[in-house]
Each structure stands twice: as C-alpha cells, then as structure tokens.
Enzyme design. Structure first.
Site, mmCIF file in Angstrom:
data_model
loop_
_atom_site.group_PDB
_atom_site.id
_atom_site.type_symbol
_atom_site.label_atom_id
_atom_site.label_comp_id
_atom_site.label_asym_id
_atom_site.label_seq_id
_atom_site.Cartn_x
_atom_site.Cartn_y
_atom_site.Cartn_z
ATOM 1 N N VAL A 41 -4.866 -6.804 5.586
ATOM 2 C CA VAL A 41 -3.413 -6.664 5.466
ATOM 3 C C VAL A 41 -2.913 -5.358 6.094
ATOM 4 C CG1 VAL A 41 -3.345 -8.094 3.412
ATOM 5 C CG2 VAL A 41 -3.596 -5.635 3.170
ATOM 6 N N GLU A 42 -1.580 -5.288 6.248
ATOM 7 C CA GLU A 42 -0.898 -4.139 6.879
ATOM 8 C C GLU A 42 -1.452 -3.857 8.276
ATOM 9 O OE1 GLU A 42 -0.432 -0.591 4.621
ATOM 10 O OE2 GLU A 42 0.555 -1.582 2.954
ATOM 11 N N GLY A 43 -1.751 -4.911 9.014
ATOM 12 C CA GLY A 43 -2.320 -4.772 10.349
ATOM 13 C C GLY A 43 -3.828 -4.926 10.281
#
Length: 736
Positions: free
Chosen positions: A436-438
């Site tokens: 997540v978050e990239g």
C-alpha cells in the site's frame, strides 16, 4: 560574446536537451513539485553539509504528548487482545469507543478544532507503540491521521469545511476513509476511470451546480465503517458550464457515505488482517460544488493535493508500523534466543543464530534512526517527498527481513498460531505494508531516483523548464545562465568523485566532534560524490532512456536510500551522545549499508546500457572494486549480545515497545528472560560442576554436589518454570 555563445552553443544544446530529456506527464510533474528537497538534496550534491543534519538535534515530545503516550496509549495497549481481534475480524466496541473518546482519530488535528494537535514525532511514536501490540489497531489509528480527509482539509479545506468536519473527525463522530485506488488504476492515477461530469441538478429544493459522479474504488481502509468518503475522480465539463476546458483534471471531494447512489461493499480481508477494508461504488451520485475540498477553485488540483499530503504522511504511517514491528522483533527474539536452549546451551550462542540476531538488531537501529530523523524534519515544517518515499519502501522491506529472521529463530514457537504467538500477525501484515501507499517495486524502480535525480539536482529541473519554455528565446537565455554553473558543478563533482574513489575516501572531510564515527562520515562523503558523478554521466549519456531503464534507476535509488538511512544512523548515534554500548550496532549497520552501496554501484556499471560508459564510470570511481566488507563474525557476535542481555543499549534500541499484559506471550518471554539473566551466575556454577539441565533431578544433583544452596535451587526452579511457560505454544480442541 554572450549573443554568440547563445547562438552557436546554447541554442543547439537546447534542441538536443529537448530530444533527450524524458517526457514528464502532468501526474509526474505534480509528484515532483509536491513536498520539498531536504537532506536528499545534500546527498546528491556530492558534498553534504553534515552540520545541517546534526544541528537538528534529537526528536522531542511536549509534556502533553508524553502524557498521552504514558496514559491513553498505554491504556489502549492494555485493552488489546490481538488474538481475539483476529478471530472476530474487528475491534471490540470498547476499543472503538475508547479510540474515539480519547481522540486517537484527531492526533494531527489542531486543538482549536477539538483535536490533539500533536507533532509528527508524537504521531509517529503513538502509532509505533500501538503497532508493537497490534497491527490492526495500529492501522485503524494510523489511517485517519495519514493520507485522508483530515490532512487534506487542514491544508486545503475552506473555513466552513474545517469548522464542520474537523471537530467531528477529531472526536470520532465521523469515521473517514479515502477512495483513490480503482480496479483499473492502482499506482497509475492517470489511468483512473472514475468520472464526474459538471451539471445542474435539483438539490434540497433548488437548482444547484455540482457534478454527477460514477466510481468504483477498492482496497479502501476503514471503508466498510466510514461515514465520510474522500473521493478522487476525473472531472469533465462537456457542456462548458465552467469555461472553455472539457477535461478539468483529478478532483477531490468529501462525500457522506449515506448519500443516494453510494454503495459500500462487503469487506476485503487483507492478508488475514482484521482491520476494516473494502470496496465502494457510486452510481450517478450528485455532488454539490461545495463538497470539493477547498471549494470550486480546487477543481483539477486533486493530484497535487494528494501528492503534497503524501510527501509528509508516507514518512510517518507505514514507517511507524514497520519500526515498531522491527523493534518488537529485536526485543523478543533476543530474549527468546537467551532462554531457549538446544544441546544444553542457549540457541543465541550458535553462530548462525547470532548473525541473524545481529541483522535484526541492526535493522531495528537503522529504521528507528531514520524514523526519528524523518519525523524531526517534519516537526520543523519540512515535507521531504523523496525521503518519505525512501522511508516507506525501505522501512517496510526492513520489517520483512527482521520478521523473517525472527520467525526463523523462534521456529515452532512462531509458526503455531494462538494468543501466545506475538510474531504471527506482524508476519502476516508485511505484504500489506509492502503493497500500500505505492507498491515497493514501483517506488524503488521509478520514484526514488526518478524523482530524486531531478528534484535534488541543483540545475536539472531548471534546465528542463527552460527546454519546455514555449518562448524559445527565453528558454535559450535561461539555459545560457545555467550552463556555466552546471559546468563548474560537473568539474567539481568529477574531481571530488575520482579523487575519493581512488583514495578510498581516506582524505574526505568529516564534521568536527564526531569521535570514532569520523571514518563513516568520510565514506558517506565519498559515496555521495560518486553517486552524484554517476548520476551526471547517466543523465548525459542516456537522457530520456534512463527513465525506461528501471533496474538502473532502482540501483541508483538504492544508493541514495542507503545514504539517507546511514546518515540517520550517524545522526542518531551523535544525538545519543555516542555511547560505547551502541558502537557494535552502528558498526554492523554502517558496514552492511556501505557494502550494499558498493554492490549497487558495481551492478550499475556492469549493466549500464552503454557498456564502455559503464566501464569508464567503474574505473573512475571504484577502481579497486569492493572496499567495504560486511561485519565480521566477531562484530556480529557483539551486536547479537546487545539484545541477549539486559542493558541500556537494549532498552534504548527497543524503547516504545509495549511489553505486554501479564501472562501474554511477550510478557512471559520478557519475564523468563529477566529471571534467566538474574540466575545466570547460579547456572554457571552448576555447569562448572557438570550439571547443565534445569530439570528437578538436575537441581537435586547440584544440591547433592554442594554446587548450590536451597535458596539458589528455589530461584532455579522458578526460572525453569518461567522458561517452560515462555516457550510453550497454544493448542486447541480438535477440529470437527
């Protein structure tokens, strides 16, 4: 003379630059313009100003922040039964109520709006401590204080939006989530198909200007329980109601989840974790213009708003969870390796185990150091976008390595699930943190160096802007002013990198007053110069092609990342007063990091698309090949011993770890460890007399041989009982 230079040199060079420079999309430009350059810029200058870093000082907490950590955070940790949460796949209502009551969802919201108004350092330490107890609760607290409606409202909301929503978010009346990811577009927001169309609709009895929006979002944390949805979508104006443009760009709005047309889907179960996550849809949902965060004037600015928030939030949320997990792994694994015996000796005495222990301790030290340094920068108002990307990618990857090593050492203790297994849920959470978050693969391959090389270079971004200037004459003039400065920078970088490369950094400078650590600063200066020169040569020889050479970019990004992480370790060692007890940790970490830097650079040289250019760079900057070896077995042993014995270093390294409720897995291991250390002198007397076991018959034998007295025998019995409890695993009724 100036006119001649511009005509015969600068103008042709500008045309060449336009051809070779990589094209930059609007989403890439927004990402590069978000946040700011900080220490990453120094590392890519070839000559870092260490005083700038060291003078920041250590992170600090206010009295209110410390009181919150000692009070509500500690109480919340005591309330958590992570095994039960995993079984129920949700937090019990009493924890939801406590989180809301104590304003855990309002950590970053200013006091004037009813929040706690805490600093990034306090925010990070709160999430870190909770995460050592439960990743599910850590994520639940983390998300509303990370990339989400609260942060976006504070930075971009209208006064009416702030006054209404921020108090409700702070006290939990509203539970927020943020809808960005679509099935068709994860990290590539430009491919987002969620669409809004500007229109007029009848709303609350009157004709209202707004948007009719359709969307499908998934992987939305807190989505199933959210009452307010932050929504990102592409906005269009086919009827030209707002102006001459049809495509208005990515826009962000706040949508109550009970709005007609909104559907909240069933839950996802992310990697067997219990935090709330799920999809949602919108079918012809009418959204008034005033629901756009910041109002109508922020139409089309959604991506830059998100990137600006991410530039800070990505440096806090998942790095906090990862740091907590690594520190917990270090404390528990060191204790377990001390108390668990095989062949009559603690498993921590086996050299293979010692190496893994040293690696766990080193990872915890580096992650905690980088975590502290990053949040300290955020405390001072900085938004270091590239550093935040480094932290997200390398903190989560470091957690994966630390927990894998901890699982190996715990063996059966860690693979049997149940309340006594304190590593299982952390292990299962790693894939979520990585993704997540990239996603880490893309962050490493495309973002860290891809953004860092352009953002941190003193002239490149300005040269790119000159090349894209529609006024060619102005572009030539701008480039002409930059060329002499860039040329001088290149000459200095070349001389510095070649000199330090051939002399092994022996003559590089180091800051004053850093003691024995000066040798490491010299090597950091050497690698900084080499990375800067290699970056210059790569950009000049490959141009826009470098953007497509993801593995080259990834390896150069690894060098930049290691330079940052090791810089933070040096800063932390200095902030702590350079304690002798921490030297084994620093030495192991520095050697591992510098070795990785050299491996990455040599792989760049060997795989460079223009073979002879790679060979030239290798000859100029690393003529002797690898010069830094990994830590020796002796150094690894010293590092491992630090987490296998009670000490100030062990406590400093694992500060913030919740040590457990009485009788749970962590508490049993910690208490057995302390008792075992206390009775070690008695055990030594028994071993010298030929008695190695802790059984009752062995204790009786030691008594008969007068090796120990009755009081000592009683202590050994209690230690044996404590160890036996600590190494046990859970068992359940047979499944029917």
């Amino acid at each position: 003379m100036s006119n001649l230079r511009q005509k015969w040199i600068t103008a042709p060079l500008l045309k060449w630059i336009k051809k070779v420079l990589p094209p930059i999309s609007d989403t890439e430009r927004a990402a590069m313009e978000a946040g700011e350059v900080w220490w990453d810029g120094q590392l890519l200058s070839g000559k870092p100003d260490w005083d700038q870093l060291l003078e920041m000082g250590p992170p600090e907490l206010s009295k209110a922040e410390q009181a919150f950590l000692d009070g509500p955070v500690e109480e919340l940790c005591r309330m958590i039964d992570d095994w039960q949460i995993a079984q129920d796949q949700d937090l019990p209502q009493e924890i939801w109520d406590f989180i809301k009551k104590e304003r855990f969802f309002g950590i970053i919201i200013p006091e004037e709006y009813g929040g706690l108004g805490f600093s990034p350092t306090a925010h990070a330490q709160i999430v870190t401590k909770i995460s050592t107890r439960s990743t599910t609760v850590g994520v639940t607290v983390m998300v509303p204080n990370s990339l989400g409606p609260g942060e976006l409202l504070m930075a971009h909301g209208t006064e009416d939006q702030k006054n209404y929503y921020l108090p409700r978010l702070a006290d939990g009346r509203e539970i927020p989530c943020f809808g960005l990811t679509s099935p068709e577009a994860g990290s590539d927001a430009a491919s987002m198909v969620d669409k809004g169309v500007v229109c007029y609709e009848e709303y609350e009895g009157k004709k209202t200007l707004g948007m009719r929006v359709n969307w499908h979002k998934r992987y939305i944390t807190l989505g199933p329980v959210a009452s307010i949805l932050g929504l990102a979508f592409k906005l269009y104006d086919p009827d030209r109601i707002l102006g001459d443009e049809e495509e208005l760009g990515i826009t962000v709005a706040l949508v109550p989840t009970d709005t007609p047309g909104v559907t909240i889907g069933q839950r996802h179960l992310p990697a067997m974790q219990a935090f709330q996550n799920g999809p949602n849809w919108g079918k012809d949902v009418f959204i008034p213009m005033e629901w756009i965060i910041g109002g109508q004037e922020n139409i089309g600015h959604g991506w830059s708003m998100l990137m600006s928030a991410l530039a800070a939030g990505r440096g806090i949320s998942l790095p906090s969870l990862s740091t907590g997990g690594a520190k917990m792994a270090a404390r528990t694994t060191g204790a377990y390796a001390h108390i668990r015996e095989q062949f009559g000796i603690p498993i921590g005495k086996f050299e293979g185990v010692q190496r893994r222990l040293a690696e766990i301790a080193s990872i915890a030290y580096v992650l905690d150091s980088a975590h502290q340094t990053t949040t300290r920068a955020l405390d001072q108002g900085r938004k270091p976008a590239v550093v935040s990307a480094i932290m997200k990618a390398h903190a989560t990857n470091g957690l994966r390595q630390a927990v894998n090593d901890a699982m190996d050492i715990h063996a059966g203790k860690a693979i049997m699930d149940g309340p006594l297994n304190y590593l299982g849920n952390v292990y299962r959470a790693v894939p979520v943190a990585i993704t997540v978050e990239g996603a880490n693969i893309l962050t490493r391959s495309l973002m860290i160096f891809g953004q860092g090389a352009i953002r941190c270079h003193p002239y490149l971004l300005q040269e790119m802007e000159a090349a894209t200037n529609d006024d060619e004459k102005a572009g030539v003039a701008a480039l002409d002013a930059l060329l002499p400065k860039h040329f001088l920078f290149q000459v200095k970088t070349f001389c510095r990198a070649v000199f330090h490369g051939w002399t092994g950094g022996l003559f590089a400078s180091s800051p004053k007053g850093v003691g024995d650590a000066a040798k490491y600063y010299r090597q950091m200066n050497r690698y900084s110069a080499v990375l800067t020169l290699v970056t210059e040569i790569s950009l000049m020889s490959l141009g826009g092609e470098l953007k497509r050479k993801e593995l080259i970019s990834a390896r150069l990004g690894d060098v930049l990342s290691q330079l940052y992480l090791l810089s933070a370790a040096l800063k932390r060692f200095n902030d702590d007063g350079r304690p002798d007890g921490d030297k084994p940790l620093l030495e192991f970490a520095m050697r591992a990091g510098m070795h990785n830097i050299e491996v990455s650079l040599i792989e760049v040289f060997h795989n460079f698309p223009i073979r002879f250019v790679g060979q030239i760079m290798h000859f100029l900057t690393m003529p002797w090949g690898h010069s830094i070896r990994m830590a020796s077995d002796r150094q690894a042993r010293a590092c491992a011993e630090l987490i296998m014995q009670p000490s100030e270093t062990r406590d400093r390294l694992t500060a913030g770890v919740f040590l457990g409720q009485e009788g749970d897995g962590i508490d049993l291991v910690e208490q057995a460890f302390l008792q075992s250390c206390e009775t070690a002198p008695i055990r030594d007397k028994m071993k010298k007399g030929g008695v190695r076991a802790l059984s009752e018959s062995a204790i009786q034998e030691a008594l008969e041989k007068n090796l120990i007295g009755e009081e000592e025998a009683d202590k050994i019995r209690k230690t044996a009982a404590a160890v036996d409890k600590a190494i046990q695993v859970d068992h359940f009724d047979a499944l029917k």
